[in-house]
Design an enzyme around this catalytic site. Sequence first.
Site, PDB file in Angstrom:
ATOM      1  N   ASN A 251      41.228  46.092  45.583  1.00 52.54           N
ATOM      2  CA  ASN A 251      41.614  44.566  45.085  1.00 52.54           C
ATOM      3  C   ASN A 251      41.508  44.432  43.722  1.00 52.54           C
ATOM      4  OD1 ASN A 251      42.011  42.044  46.075  1.00 52.54           O
ATOM      5  ND2 ASN A 251      40.474  41.268  47.061  1.00 52.54           N
TER       6      ASN A 251
ATOM      7  N   LYS B 241      41.694  41.828  43.046  1.00 50.00           N
ATOM      8  CA  LYS B 241      41.889  39.762  42.760  1.00 50.00           C
ATOM      9  C   LYS B 241      42.476  39.315  41.462  1.00 50.00           C
ATOM     10  CE  LYS B 241      37.503  41.128  45.046  1.00 50.00           C
ATOM     11  NZ  LYS B 241      35.698  40.294  44.944  1.00 50.00           N
TER      12      LYS B 241
ATOM     13  N   HIS C 170      40.835  38.502  54.370  1.00 45.75           N
ATOM     14  CA  HIS C 170      39.848  38.488  52.833  1.00 45.75           C
ATOM     15  C   HIS C 170      38.273  37.706  52.987  1.00 45.75           C
ATOM     16  CE1 HIS C 170      37.396  39.610  48.906  1.00 45.75           C
ATOM     17  NE2 HIS C 170      37.496  40.434  49.737  1.00 45.75           N
TER      18      HIS C 170
ATOM     19  N   GLU D  97      37.041  36.009  50.333  1.00 40.94           N
ATOM     20  CA  GLU D  97      37.289  34.858  49.874  1.00 40.94           C
ATOM     21  C   GLU D  97      38.691  33.927  50.554  1.00 40.94           C
ATOM     22  OE1 GLU D  97      38.187  37.614  46.812  1.00 40.94           O
ATOM     23  OE2 GLU D  97      35.541  38.594  46.149  1.00 40.94           O
TER      24      GLU D  97
ATOM     25  N   GLU E  83      34.089  43.931  56.257  1.00 45.19           N
ATOM     26  CA  GLU E  83      33.883  44.142  54.778  1.00 45.19           C
ATOM     27  C   GLU E  83      32.638  42.569  54.836  1.00 45.19           C
ATOM     28  OE1 GLU E  83      36.259  44.591  50.985  1.00 45.19           O
ATOM     29  OE2 GLU E  83      36.900  42.750  51.596  1.00 45.19           O
TER      30      GLU E  83
ATOM     31  N   GLY F  84      30.558  42.475  46.603  1.00 46.62           N
ATOM     32  CA  GLY F  84      30.542  41.471  44.835  1.00 46.62           C
ATOM     33  C   GLY F  84      29.404  40.906  44.903  1.00 46.62           C
TER      34      GLY F  84
ATOM     35  N   SER G 298      31.178  46.356  47.598  1.00 45.66           N
ATOM     36  CA  SER G 298      29.935  47.107  46.789  1.00 45.66           C
ATOM     37  C   SER G 298      29.863  48.463  47.306  1.00 45.66           C
ATOM     38  CB  SER G 298      28.487  46.359  46.674  1.00 45.66           C
ATOM     39  OG  SER G 298      28.999  45.146  46.012  1.00 45.66           O
TER      40      SER G 298
HETATM   41  C1  PEP Z   1      36.541  43.201  48.472  1.00 44.61           C
HETATM   42  O1  PEP Z   1      36.485  42.361  47.292  1.00 44.61           O
HETATM   43  O2  PEP Z   1      37.048  43.225  49.161  1.00 44.61           O
HETATM   44  C2  PEP Z   1      34.827  43.816  47.794  1.00 44.61           C
HETATM   45  C3  PEP Z   1      34.923  44.682  48.643  1.00 44.61           C
HETATM   46  O3  PEP Z   1      34.976  44.146  47.076  1.00 44.61           O
HETATM   47  P1  PEP Z   1      33.632  44.349  45.643  1.00 44.61           P
HETATM   48  O4  PEP Z   1      33.960  46.080  45.986  1.00 44.61           O
HETATM   49  O5  PEP Z   1      33.395  43.834  44.993  1.00 44.61           O
HETATM   50  O6  PEP Z   1      32.259  44.049  46.334  1.00 44.61           O
END
Ligand code: PEP
Length: 255
Positions: free
Chosen positions: A10, A12, A99, A101, A171, A177, A217
């Site tokens: 992703n 972003k 997601h 976000e 997630e 993040g 992460s």
């Molecule tokens: C994400 O935004 O879907 C995600 C998993 O981000 P990160 O790997 O940076 O935690």
Amino acid sequence: MTRKPLVAGNWKMNKTTAEATDLAQQLSYRVDQAYEGVDILVCPPFTDLRSVYVTLDFDKSRIAMGAQNVYFEESGAYTGEISPVMLKEIGCSYCIVGHSERRGLFNETNDDINHKVRALQSHGITPLLCVGESLQIRQQRNALEFISDELRACLLGNPVAAADDLVVAYEPIWAIGTGHTATPEQAQDVCGQIREDLANIYSPEIAEQVRILYGGSMNEGNAALFAACPDIDGGLIGGASLDANKFMPIVDCFR
Ligand code: PEP
């Protein structure tokens, strides 16, 4: 049955068109026949979709392309939105929906996401549906119940008849993040329960086919631990997907 792992990046709101093309080229160059055992997906920003598609297509790459969001109507007066018809035409075979976000920053509800899942399915695009709990919900020990409710609300009335009709990503919001991953045990507990929920919503056969990813992460240092979990079929990767040198070692853990 054995599910083919899926590792998805992703990107972003990162990468100009030139940068996205460069990253797509680097990934495509590295993904040879040795990667036949794993599906690889990149989800660039809308503005990069055309260039990334052309790059991957030129290389006859096995890497699939997806979008990060969609609107559920086909066309019309929805300023700033992108429809599933447009995503299909530009070469997207997947689209991330729900997601955290989008839920947190843009107030998307389970009902919005439910409509998006349906719209994608009806255009032959696989929805990559994200679910996950906040730190507060985890600390209150309500994570499993919260995720079951979220999953059901997003899938209500949306049929899944084959593996390509749905991918689910667990997630935890507190892991995205932040550098704090769920433990493999925490992630397996939730992903196992998602599979049970899918068995109840659809059927045990469908639940066995649908891929469930962990995201939050994930990096080359911890990916193997998640890959060893029976109900984790891949990863949704944010930060580490922006650099081929960080993304490909994660893919290696799942192949
Ligand atoms: C994400 O935004 O879907 C995600 C998993 O981000 P990160 O790997 O940076 O935690």
